[in-house]
Design an enzyme around this catalytic site. Structure first.
Site, PDB file in Angstrom:
ATOM      1  CE  LYS A 149      26.983 -27.200 -36.902  1.00 55.58           C
ATOM      2  NZ  LYS A 149      28.203 -27.135 -36.072  1.00 55.58           N
ATOM      3  CB  SER A 173      30.482 -24.318 -37.684  1.00 66.21           C
ATOM      4  OG  SER A 173      30.247 -25.358 -36.757  1.00 66.21           O
ATOM      5  CB  SER A 227      31.184 -24.986 -33.766  1.00 69.92           C
ATOM      6  OG  SER A 227      32.144 -24.691 -34.741  1.00 69.92           O
TER       7      SER A 227
END
Lengths: 488, 95
Positions: free
Chosen positions: A81, A156, A180
């Site tokens: 990420k 997210s 997330s």
């Protein structure tokens, strides 16, 4: 088998490396080719560095040839990420604010992955500064759900979930502040785990809400998630909130912890607003565990209805403080229009932050401002105590809790972008775990009639990740949801 | 905590973000809705409840006060928007 190499699990790839059936270079090439073939549709990646990945793959192959392989992740690509620092690689947090930032050092989680021989792969899309539930707050692009590209992948960590679901990486790392990891894992039909607060060092993770943030794995299987967590978990002097605790051998514990477990069903997670298809899938999962000899116990977490409110006070307050560092002075975007030092702050932040980040910084600043602190922030911290107490009381009676991960399957792009409150409420089942600091895992447990994945959330006791993995694996072994892949 | 809406100019000034008029209007409305939702917390009795700052009690972490290698200046300055002579260039702050 070459065409499906990219859908093998990390454990399978690891065995293939050991038996010399495959080289790391072949594996990394298959992932690169897959990414090139499908990422126009999926948009999981903000960027990737093929040369760096291939170089690390060849280094892994050389180690193995010399009999010096480093363990089960040596030579395995891991999607990252875009919130974790990888030395020499860009780190944007999907924000214009960090549009040109290149990490000068490795996050501890990344340093540990490299020490295990893993190959960090790409920079995965996310909501800007991890604020959002759909990746639509990314300043770069919106990631698509691989199961239906008109739908969002969740957020997210939407890129981290989508890249695994699409075969662009066998496993990946994300971060979870209010769901997330678990929410996008559920919506993309993969396994995602948020460990106990303090299990994984956050050094080198861009801070959003420091009392809630945790790093965790995405994978196709529970075993892969356990392997990845094993590599990154453990105390770190560079994160004073990282906990000193013994880390068990999660993979070994998978087969030694057999249950049966006492599993709690919190009634507050099954009320109004729960999609009937999700409800049916979760009820079927509960029936499965009952059939396995687990005792199913009704429990209550009475303060659940306040979790979203508490979260949006605490998380925004902490974010407003953490994001004060983006001042246009030291390493973030600097406005070319500024007339003096104070103006530099105002304009750099106006140009660098997107709408959701601005909204949350404003809200967080407001709840901390003079005259409102007691009414909002202090009150929220007290209700947080009650939410945590609810869980600890439930855990006196049960080993873990079974709930839906999300109220509905993936929603369509654009559906909630104009209504922040509705977007916030899509995290209603995942937020409490962050406030209470407990671990949670989401595993695939079914599909909607329209073919969208549904996730089962298992919430565990603090630092009992091994139990969570074992409970999750029991379901996985008796079902084939985790073996299904989207057609892209 | 009945809120009378966010004084958006005041708060944006504290947050050091220049907002456009359009943003001010939109955020005021959206955050008003969020605050209305948050007002539900008024119904919770928290008398005698201690606040939780972190999920687990954290103790101060001590270490020996000894110098260790740190990031070299030129590396630390790589991301600086403007740097000169091992320093970050900023607009003038004192006359």
């Amino acid at each position: 088998m070459a065409e499906s190499l990219y859908y093998r699990t990390a454990a399978e790839l690891s065995r293939a490396l050991e038996s010399k059936e495959l080289s790391s270079e072949e594996i990394v090439r298959s992932v690169i080719e897959r990414t090139r073939a499908v990422d126009d549709k999926v948009s999981a990646f903000i960027s990737f560095d093929e040369g760096d990945a291939l170089e690390r793959a060849r280094a892994s192959d050389r180690r193995r040839a010399e009999g010096k392989a480093l363990g089960p992740l040596d030579g395995i690509p891991v999607g990252i990420k875009d919130v974790l620092a990888v030395e020499g690689q860009p780190l944007t947090c999907a924000s214009r604010m960090l549009g040109k930032f290149v990490s000068p050092y490795d996050a501890t989680a990344i340093a540990r992955l490299k020490a295990a021989g893993a190959v960090p792969w790409g920079r995965l899309n996310m909501d800007e500064f991890a604020m959002g539930s759909s990746t639509e707050n990314s300043s770069v692009k919106t990631t698509s759900n691989p199961w239906n590209t008109d739908c969002i992948p969740g957020g997210s960590s939407g890129g981290s979930a989508a890249c695994v679901a699409a075969g662009e990486a066998p496993i990946s790392l994300g971060s979870d502040t209010g769901g997330s990891i678990r929410q996008p894992a559920a919506l993309c039909g993969v396994v995602g785990m948020k460990p106990t607060y303090g299990l994984v060092s956050r050094y080198g993770l861009v801070a959003f809400a420091s009392s809630l943030d945790q790093i965790g794995p995405f994978a196709h299987t529970v075993e892969d998630a356990a392997i990845l967590l094993q590599a990154v978990a453990g105390h770190d002097d560079r994160d004073s909130s990282s906990y000193r605790t013994d880390i068990p051998d999660y993979r070994k514990e998978l087969s030694s912890r057999k249950g049966p477990w006492k599993l709690g069903i919190p009634k507050e997670y099954f009320g109004e607003g729960l999609d009937p298809e999700v409800a049916r899938a979760i009820e079927a999962a509960i029936d499965f565990y009952r059939g396995e000899g687990c005792e199913i116990v009704d429990v209550s977490l009475p303060h659940t209805e306040h979790a979203v409110g508490v979260y949006y006070i605490i998380a925004t307050a902490e974010a407003s403080s953490n994001l004060a560092r983006y001042d246009g002075v030291r390493y973030s975007h600097r406005s070319a229009e500024a007339t003096d030092a104070i103006d530099l702050y105002f304009k750099s932040r106006a140009e660098g932050f997107g709408p959701e980040v601005k909204r949350r910084v404003i809200l967080g600043t407001y709840v901390l401002s003079s005259g409102y602190y007691d009414a909002y922030y202090l009150k929220a911290q007290k209700v947080r105590t009650l939410i945590r107490r609810d869980f600890l009381q439930a855990y006196e009676k049960v080993d873990a809790l079974l709930t839906p991960t999300t109220p509905s399957p993936a929603f369509r792009k654009g559906e909630k972008t104009d209504d922040p409150l509705q977007m916030y409420l899509s995290d209603i089942f995942t937020i409490s775990a962050n406030l209470a600091g407990i671990p949670g895992i989401s595993i695939p447990c079914g599909f909607s009639e329209s073919g969208l994945p549904i996730g089962l959330q298992i919430l565990g006791q603090p630092f009992q990740e091994a139990d969570l993995f074992a409970i999750a694996r029991r379901f996985e072994q008796a079902h084939d949801y985790h073996t299904r892949h989207p057609s892209l | 905590m009945a809120h009378d809406g966010i004084d958006i100019d005041y708060v944006a000034n504290l947050a050091r973000i220049a907002l456009t008029d359009e943003e001010k209007e939109r955020f005021s409305g959206q955050l008003g809705q969020v605050l209305e939702y948050i007002e539900k917390l008024d119904t919770v009795d928290v008398s005698g409840v201690e606040p939780t700052a972190h999920a687990f009690p954290l103790e101060n972490v001590w270490r020996d006060d000894k110098a260790e290698p740190a990031m070299p200046v030129e590396v630390a300055l790589k991301n600086a928007p403007a740097a000169r002579q091992n320093m970050i260039v900023v607009p003038k702050v004192v006359e």
